[in-house]
Design a protein around this motif. Structure first.
Motif, PDB file in Angstrom:
ATOM      1  N   PHE A 297       1.567  -0.490   1.446  1.00 44.40           N
ATOM      2  CA  PHE A 297       0.273   0.176   1.564  1.00 44.40           C
ATOM      3  C   PHE A 297      -0.681  -0.815   2.220  1.00 44.40           C
ATOM      4  CE2 PHE A 297      -4.055   1.089   0.283  1.00 44.40           C
ATOM      5  CZ  PHE A 297      -4.154   2.445   0.583  1.00 44.40           C
ATOM      6  N   GLN A 298      -1.300  -0.402   3.333  1.00 44.67           N
ATOM      7  CA  GLN A 298      -2.222  -1.300   4.033  1.00 44.67           C
ATOM      8  C   GLN A 298      -3.666  -0.932   3.671  1.00 44.67           C
ATOM      9  OE1 GLN A 298      -2.511  -1.226   8.455  1.00 44.67           O
ATOM     10  NE2 GLN A 298      -2.276  -3.453   8.316  1.00 44.67           N
ATOM     11  N   TYR A 299      -4.418  -1.950   3.238  1.00 42.37           N
ATOM     12  CA  TYR A 299      -5.801  -1.717   2.808  1.00 42.37           C
ATOM     13  C   TYR A 299      -6.739  -1.591   4.015  1.00 42.37           C
ATOM     14  CZ  TYR A 299      -3.766  -2.856  -1.641  1.00 42.37           C
ATOM     15  OH  TYR A 299      -2.951  -2.841  -2.745  1.00 42.37           O
ATOM     16  N   GLN A 300      -6.622  -2.527   4.974  1.00 40.37           N
ATOM     17  CA  GLN A 300      -7.422  -2.375   6.194  1.00 40.37           C
ATOM     18  C   GLN A 300      -6.551  -2.684   7.415  1.00 40.37           C
ATOM     19  OE1 GLN A 300      -9.155  -3.821   3.572  1.00 40.37           O
ATOM     20  NE2 GLN A 300      -8.549  -5.955   3.718  1.00 40.37           N
ATOM     21  N   TRP A 301      -6.496  -1.694   8.308  1.00 37.82           N
ATOM     22  CA  TRP A 301      -5.725  -1.824   9.543  1.00 37.82           C
ATOM     23  C   TRP A 301      -6.506  -2.697  10.532  1.00 37.82           C
ATOM     24  CZ3 TRP A 301      -8.514   0.468  13.532  1.00 37.82           C
ATOM     25  CH2 TRP A 301      -9.506   1.387  13.140  1.00 37.82           C
ATOM     26  N   ASN A 302      -5.774  -3.381  11.388  1.00 37.86           N
ATOM     27  CA  ASN A 302      -6.404  -4.231  12.411  1.00 37.86           C
ATOM     28  C   ASN A 302      -7.533  -5.071  11.793  1.00 37.86           C
ATOM     29  OD1 ASN A 302      -8.426  -4.236  15.244  1.00 37.86           O
ATOM     30  ND2 ASN A 302      -6.319  -4.897  15.338  1.00 37.86           N
ATOM     31  N   GLU A 303      -7.157  -5.783  10.762  1.00 32.57           N
ATOM     32  CA  GLU A 303      -8.108  -6.535   9.926  1.00 32.57           C
ATOM     33  C   GLU A 303      -8.949  -7.501  10.780  1.00 32.57           C
ATOM     34  OE1 GLU A 303     -10.100  -8.669   7.167  1.00 32.57           O
ATOM     35  OE2 GLU A 303      -8.717  -9.714   8.500  1.00 32.57           O
ATOM     36  N   SER A 304     -10.253  -7.571  10.503  1.00 30.27           N
ATOM     37  CA  SER A 304     -11.145  -8.404  11.321  1.00 30.27           C
ATOM     38  C   SER A 304     -12.207  -9.142  10.504  1.00 30.27           C
ATOM     39  CB  SER A 304     -11.849  -7.533  12.371  1.00 30.27           C
ATOM     40  OG  SER A 304     -10.933  -7.009  13.292  1.00 30.27           O
ATOM     41  N   TRP A 305     -12.054  -9.201   9.191  1.00 32.92           N
ATOM     42  CA  TRP A 305     -13.095  -9.784   8.333  1.00 32.92           C
ATOM     43  C   TRP A 305     -12.582 -10.949   7.487  1.00 32.92           C
ATOM     44  CZ3 TRP A 305     -11.598  -4.755   8.895  1.00 32.92           C
ATOM     45  CH2 TRP A 305     -12.480  -3.917   9.601  1.00 32.92           C
ATOM     46  N   ASP A 306     -11.362 -11.374   7.731  1.00 37.04           N
ATOM     47  CA  ASP A 306     -10.679 -12.344   6.872  1.00 37.04           C
ATOM     48  C   ASP A 306     -10.602 -11.838   5.441  1.00 37.04           C
ATOM     49  OD1 ASP A 306      -9.265 -14.628   6.171  1.00 37.04           O
ATOM     50  OD2 ASP A 306     -11.083 -15.706   5.600  1.00 37.04           O
ATOM     51  N   TRP A 307     -10.444 -10.541   5.291  1.00 37.94           N
ATOM     52  CA  TRP A 307     -10.210  -9.997   3.958  1.00 37.94           C
ATOM     53  C   TRP A 307      -8.703 -10.009   3.684  1.00 37.94           C
ATOM     54  CZ3 TRP A 307     -13.779  -5.149   4.734  1.00 37.94           C
ATOM     55  CH2 TRP A 307     -15.125  -5.516   4.523  1.00 37.94           C
ATOM     56  N   ASP A 308      -8.208 -11.171   3.307  1.00 31.09           N
ATOM     57  CA  ASP A 308      -6.834 -11.226   2.805  1.00 31.09           C
ATOM     58  C   ASP A 308      -6.713 -10.279   1.623  1.00 31.09           C
ATOM     59  OD1 ASP A 308      -7.489 -13.846   4.015  1.00 31.09           O
ATOM     60  OD2 ASP A 308      -5.451 -14.366   3.459  1.00 31.09           O
ATOM     61  N   GLU A 309      -5.517  -9.770   1.421  1.00 33.45           N
ATOM     62  CA  GLU A 309      -5.274  -9.010   0.190  1.00 33.45           C
ATOM     63  C   GLU A 309      -4.055  -9.613  -0.526  1.00 33.45           C
ATOM     64  OE1 GLU A 309      -7.363  -7.118  -0.965  1.00 33.45           O
ATOM     65  OE2 GLU A 309      -8.553  -6.318   0.695  1.00 33.45           O
ATOM     66  N   PRO A 310      -4.122 -10.908  -0.842  1.00 33.86           N
ATOM     67  CA  PRO A 310      -2.936 -11.610  -1.350  1.00 33.86           C
ATOM     68  C   PRO A 310      -2.633 -11.318  -2.818  1.00 33.86           C
ATOM     69  CG  PRO A 310      -4.799 -13.067  -1.408  1.00 33.86           C
ATOM     70  CD  PRO A 310      -5.281 -11.770  -0.802  1.00 33.86           C
ATOM     71  N   ASP A 311      -3.643 -10.832  -3.523  1.00 37.65           N
ATOM     72  CA  ASP A 311      -3.502 -10.615  -4.952  1.00 37.65           C
ATOM     73  C   ASP A 311      -2.586  -9.412  -5.171  1.00 37.65           C
ATOM     74  OD1 ASP A 311      -3.929 -10.632  -7.618  1.00 37.65           O
ATOM     75  OD2 ASP A 311      -5.950  -9.809  -7.541  1.00 37.65           O
ATOM     76  N   ALA A 312      -1.446  -9.637  -5.791  1.00 32.96           N
ATOM     77  CA  ALA A 312      -0.495  -8.542  -6.006  1.00 32.96           C
ATOM     78  C   ALA A 312      -1.086  -7.537  -6.990  1.00 32.96           C
ATOM     79  CB  ALA A 312       0.820  -9.090  -6.543  1.00 32.96           C
ATOM     80  N   PRO A 313      -0.802  -6.258  -6.795  1.00 31.65           N
ATOM     81  CA  PRO A 313      -1.385  -5.251  -7.690  1.00 31.65           C
ATOM     82  C   PRO A 313      -0.805  -5.344  -9.096  1.00 31.65           C
ATOM     83  CG  PRO A 313       0.245  -4.249  -6.266  1.00 31.65           C
ATOM     84  CD  PRO A 313       0.088  -5.663  -5.796  1.00 31.65           C
ATOM     85  N   ILE A 314      -1.609  -4.926 -10.045  1.00 31.40           N
ATOM     86  CA  ILE A 314      -1.158  -4.829 -11.437  1.00 31.40           C
ATOM     87  C   ILE A 314      -0.298  -3.575 -11.578  1.00 31.40           C
ATOM     88  CG2 ILE A 314      -1.970  -4.334 -13.782  1.00 31.40           C
ATOM     89  CD1 ILE A 314      -4.409  -6.147 -13.116  1.00 31.40           C
ATOM     90  N   VAL A 315       0.851  -3.742 -12.216  1.00 27.64           N
ATOM     91  CA  VAL A 315       1.749  -2.611 -12.444  1.00 27.64           C
ATOM     92  C   VAL A 315       1.394  -2.012 -13.803  1.00 27.64           C
ATOM     93  CG1 VAL A 315       4.163  -1.888 -12.674  1.00 27.64           C
ATOM     94  CG2 VAL A 315       3.557  -3.763 -11.103  1.00 27.64           C
ATOM     95  N   ALA A 316       0.753  -0.866 -13.786  1.00 29.84           N
ATOM     96  CA  ALA A 316       0.356  -0.210 -15.040  1.00 29.84           C
ATOM     97  C   ALA A 316       0.161   1.268 -14.780  1.00 29.84           C
ATOM     98  CB  ALA A 316      -0.936  -0.833 -15.576  1.00 29.84           C
ATOM     99  N   ASP A 317       0.447   2.047 -15.792  1.00 34.06           N
ATOM    100  CA  ASP A 317       0.324   3.490 -15.642  1.00 34.06           C
ATOM    101  C   ASP A 317      -1.062   3.951 -16.089  1.00 34.06           C
ATOM    102  OD1 ASP A 317       2.912   3.249 -14.880  1.00 34.06           O
ATOM    103  OD2 ASP A 317       3.767   4.078 -16.726  1.00 34.06           O
ATOM    104  N   PHE A 318      -1.490   5.064 -15.537  1.00 31.39           N
ATOM    105  CA  PHE A 318      -2.761   5.659 -15.940  1.00 31.39           C
ATOM    106  C   PHE A 318      -2.629   7.182 -15.821  1.00 31.39           C
ATOM    107  CE2 PHE A 318      -2.968   4.399 -11.473  1.00 31.39           C
ATOM    108  CZ  PHE A 318      -3.377   5.561 -10.841  1.00 31.39           C
ATOM    109  N   THR A 319      -3.629   7.862 -16.306  1.00 35.37           N
ATOM    110  CA  THR A 319      -3.574   9.317 -16.204  1.00 35.37           C
ATOM    111  C   THR A 319      -4.586   9.802 -15.183  1.00 35.37           C
ATOM    112  OG1 THR A 319      -5.169   9.579 -18.006  1.00 35.37           O
ATOM    113  CG2 THR A 319      -2.835   9.609 -18.601  1.00 35.37           C
ATOM    114  N   LYS A 320      -4.220  10.848 -14.511  1.00 31.06           N
ATOM    115  CA  LYS A 320      -5.127  11.484 -13.554  1.00 31.06           C
ATOM    116  C   LYS A 320      -4.828  12.972 -13.549  1.00 31.06           C
ATOM    117  CE  LYS A 320      -6.925  11.189  -8.852  1.00 31.06           C
ATOM    118  NZ  LYS A 320      -6.789  12.583  -8.403  1.00 31.06           N
ATOM    119  N   ASP A 321      -5.855  13.756 -13.762  1.00 31.34           N
ATOM    120  CA  ASP A 321      -5.714  15.213 -13.806  1.00 31.34           C
ATOM    121  C   ASP A 321      -4.623  15.625 -14.792  1.00 31.34           C
ATOM    122  OD1 ASP A 321      -7.646  15.247 -11.804  1.00 31.34           O
ATOM    123  OD2 ASP A 321      -6.126  15.155 -10.219  1.00 31.34           O
ATOM    124  N   GLY A 322      -4.593  14.953 -15.916  1.00 28.49           N
ATOM    125  CA  GLY A 322      -3.642  15.293 -16.963  1.00 28.49           C
ATOM    126  C   GLY A 322      -2.227  14.825 -16.727  1.00 28.49           C
TER     127      GLY A 322
END
Lengths: 574, 196
Positions: A297-322
């Motif tokens: 999953f890409q957060y920003q395409w053709n990145e131009s702000w030095d916004w690294d996204e190195p922090d790996a996502p937290i693996v956790a479940d949540f509820t949405k719309d039941g």
């Protein structure tokens, strides 16, 4: 004769000092770390960077809680003997603590008493200098301790003696590669990623056999021509495309997928490398057995702000719309909190919500999560643009934490700061700065009318709403967060050197302690002989120190946050 | 005849001594010794008489002339070069030199004594962590470390203006400018980081 006498003296000294240390470590009966233990870590231990594979930074221990935390007091402290940014958690395995320091030292201590067991110092090659001289920790597996070094070597140490079991070159440091992350170990493989996105490297994750050090696989985060995703690059730009991997991945054993964050594309200005530039500024899912890149999953395409996204996502479940969503949660550097859905071959977009002020995204596609940009906020070659947040983002690398009891996410955030840049074409030289802008020309600004800059935010993950915030009017927050079964949130990160405990439900500050330096390391919790402890390394440096200098000029904040690392361990006073 | 292995036979230096030590051994051995000696020259610290070449870029390896240095900065990264053998001392990153041309009237008195025609030379290795002093801070006219933002005043013997560097950059004295940019001696202090 003189040599012989010296030798005798050296042997005698070693016998007096070293042998008892080794005996101490061995007497404690080191308990090997297994896949089973990593998958289901005992509450008394802190076996990996974020406490569990899912990256929760959560300890189930509840002996220290909202009622007694005010009695928390230091039990022991240990000076690491080095300065700069201490960013490693204190790993604890059955009473033995392992601490990685800047300049790639590893220290083993008796967790209950702070007694030194052994110290390892990586010898660095002449001429090596790295942008970030920190280490974000070691990994434990079997009877070994694994360290990823600045000169791009993976080192395996004997956990009881600190002696080198094997070393394996990962890449050539002279070409700009270096390593600062803690390795991730799963299913007998030690996985590491590389830093160097400011030097035109091509990022990758590589795996090595935990016993022998033999290389197993290497997966680039920037695809070569013909590979999937290569169509998002133009010409040869992929060869120096960046996408470094400088933070430890998380892991879902059920899907058998590791999740890694990737950094900025190189150079920083997107018009110099047309295309989306997969898989930079993304989360990538990699199979630990094969190295196959299964999803992204890409957060920003053709990145131009030095916004690294190195922090790996937290693996956790949540509820949405039941519905229960098998989730990935990530407060991104771009200032949005992402909720994603994980599956065997896909990372699907669920939602993205700003958690700090951001003025670059005009909209986000509700199906794909792809943003559209405000053109005026994109710095280009020869064109300055101002944008918020600055390159340090709404949250840089310091870890957020997830508490399954409160079902809340705790984010160490920074708000009300912006940046500006104008790109230029820089000639590439292997191992040299190659971003398209020199550091003195990188602009940094703050909203001088703002009520705060750093903060701790608590979010109801399923409700996708903020529950509480603690604001810091006179400091940024560079501290990773840890939360506990005792209903607490621990965080340092401020320039006043405080280590704080918050009520996880309300955000009330229940306890604070002023340490030697600023805290930029992840707090941990562990237990020995039935007593719960809280531990953290305090040692300011690297980006927080640089940014503090800029803030001193802008806001008059004190420039001098003292440096020098100290390991602190706390318990409730009896 | 021994195979030509480069070097200057007239110089009675370590190379000559090594050759003597191997006596009439095989040419291949002598050749290897000579290669080793060349490596020594590449890693040796700059010394009196050395010239300077562009360290990197399209002109990498070419001799730097006064006209190549813009008055008032920024600095030019360079490697010293043995004037006789033409061996460029790029075998050690600790040999990186920052050359900068300033108005002689703006130099402090003890900077001027080591300068030539307004050109001053400093070690380009930061005294903090050993990073290259490769950037230029336009606003303050200071040499800027790319790693941790230490700044040094080139007009005042590289005095630390800001940042974590614990001491000045060592200077490399220059000889009279009418002979080009030439080192008049070695570094005035220890090169590189303060601690290990």
């Amino acid at each position: 004769m003189r040599m012989a006498r010296k030798l005798v003296i050296v042997v005698a000294v070693l016998a007096i000092i070293v042998v008892p240390m080794l005996a101490d470590a061995q007497r404690m009966g080191y308990r090997p770390v297994t896949d089973q233990r990593l998958a289901e870590p005992e509450p008394a231990n802190w076996l990996m960077t974020r406490g569990n594979y899912q990256g929760w930074s959560y300890s189930p221990l509840d002996q220290i809680n909202t009622y007694n935390v005010k009695k928390l007091a230091p039990v022991w402290a240990f000076s690491t003997g080095v300065d700069s940014g201490h960013q490693a958690p204190l790993l604890v395995n059955n009473g033995i603590m392992f601490v990685a320091t800047p300049y790639n030292q590893v220290v083993a201590l008796e967790a209950k008493t702070g007694k030194l067991l052994w110290r390892y110092k990586k010898e660095m090659p002449e001429g090596l200098s790295v942008l970030h001289n920190t280490s974000r920790g070691v990994a434990l597996y079997g009877d070994k301790v694994y360290l990823a070094t600045h000169d791009c070597v993976l080192v395996a140490l004997d956990a009881t003696t600190g002696k080198v079991a094997w070393e394996r070159k990962v890449e050539d440091w002279k070409t700009g590669y270096y390593m600062t992350l803690a390795p991730l170990v799963a299913k007998g493989k030690v996985m590491v990623g590389v830093s160097g996105g400011e030097f035109g490297v091509r990022g990758f994750v590589a795996a090595f056999d935990a016993n022998s050090g033999q290389p197993t696989w290497k997966t680039y985060t920037v695809p070569a021509p013909g590979e999937k995703g290569s169509e998002t690059w133009t010409g040869d730009t992929w060869k120096k495309g960046g996408g470094s991997v400088w933070i430890t991945g998380t892991y879902d054993p059920a899907l058998n997928l590791t999740y890694w964050g990737t950094g900025n594309a190189s150079p920083w200005f997107g018009d110099q490398r047309p295309g989306d530039n997969l898989y930079t500024s993304s989360t990538v899912a990699i199979n630990p057995d094969t190295g196959k890149l299964a999803a992204h999953f890409q957060y920003q395409w053709n990145e131009s702000w030095d916004w690294d996204e190195p922090d790996a996502p937290i693996v956790a479940d949540f509820t949405k719309d039941g519905r229960t969503v098998k989730g990935l949660i990530k407060p991104a550097r771009n200032g949005y909190l992402y909720r994603l859905e994980r599956s065997a071959d896909k990372i699907s977009f669920v939602s993205a919500t700003p958690y700090v002020k951001q003025n670059v995204f005009k909209s986000i596609d509700p199906t794909t999560g792809r943003p559209t940009y405000n053109e005026d906020r994109i710095p280009r070659t020869g064109k300055r643009a101002d944008f918020c947040p600055s390159l340090w983002g709404g949250k840089d690398w310091p870890f957020a934490a997830y508490n399954p009891k409160t079902a809340m996410l705790y984010i160490p955030a920074n708000d009300n700061h912006c940046g500006y840049m104008e790109g230029k074409v820089q000639k590439y030289e292997a191992g040299k700065w190659w971003t398209g802008v020199d550091i003195p020309d990188i602009g940094f600004a703050v909203d001088k009318t703002a009520r705060h800059f750093g903060e701790v935010q608590a979010w109801d993950v399923s409700g996708n709403k903020r529950v509480w915030s603690h604001l810091f009017p006179d400091s940024m927050n560079w501290g990773p967060v840890m939360t506990t079964g005792g209903g607490l949130v621990f965080n340092g990160g401020t320039n006043d050197r405080y280590f704080r405990a918050f009520d996880a439900s309300t955000g009330e500050v229940l306890w604070q302690f002023r340490t030697n330096s600023g805290i930029t390391a992840p707090p941990v919790s562990f237990a020995v002989d039935g007593v719960q402890y809280i531990g953290v390394a305090s040692g300011w440096g690297v980006d927080p120190a640089f940014q503090q200098g800029l803030l001193s000029d802008l806001l008059g904040w004190p420039k001098d946050v003292p440096q020098g690392g100290v390991v602190w361990v706390f318990a409730v006073a009896q | 005849m021994l195979p030509p292995c480069g070097g200057n036979g007239e110089r009675l230096d370590r190379r000559t001594v090594l050759k003597a030590a191997v006596g009439l051994g095989l040419g291949a051995t002598l050749c290897r010794v000579d290669v080793l000696a060349a490596e020594d020259d590449k890693t040796a610290r700059p010394r009196k008489g050395d010239r300077f070449v562009f360290a990197y870029g399209e002109r990498g390896g070419q001799v730097i002339a006064l006209e190549d240095l813009p008055l008032g900065g920024p600095q030019q990264l360079a490697f010293p070069m043995d004037p006789v053998t033409k061996v460029i001392r790029d075998g050690s990153l600790l040999n990186q030199v920052a050359l900068i041309r300033l108005d002689p009237a703006q130099l402090s008195a003890d900077t001027r004594t080591e300068a030539a025609g307004g050109v001053v030379a400093y070690s380009a290795v930061c005294t903090h962590e050993g990073c290259p002093i490769s950037m230029w801070h336009k606003d303050s006219k200071t040499l800027f470390c790319a790693c941790h933002a230490s700044r040094f005043d080139p007009a005042d013997r590289a005095r630390v203006v800001d940042g974590p560097a614990p001491r000045r950059l060592p200077m490399l004295p220059l000889g009279p400018i009418d002979r080009g940019i030439v080192a008049a001696g070695g570094f005035t202090g220890r090169v590189g980081r303060q601690t290990t």
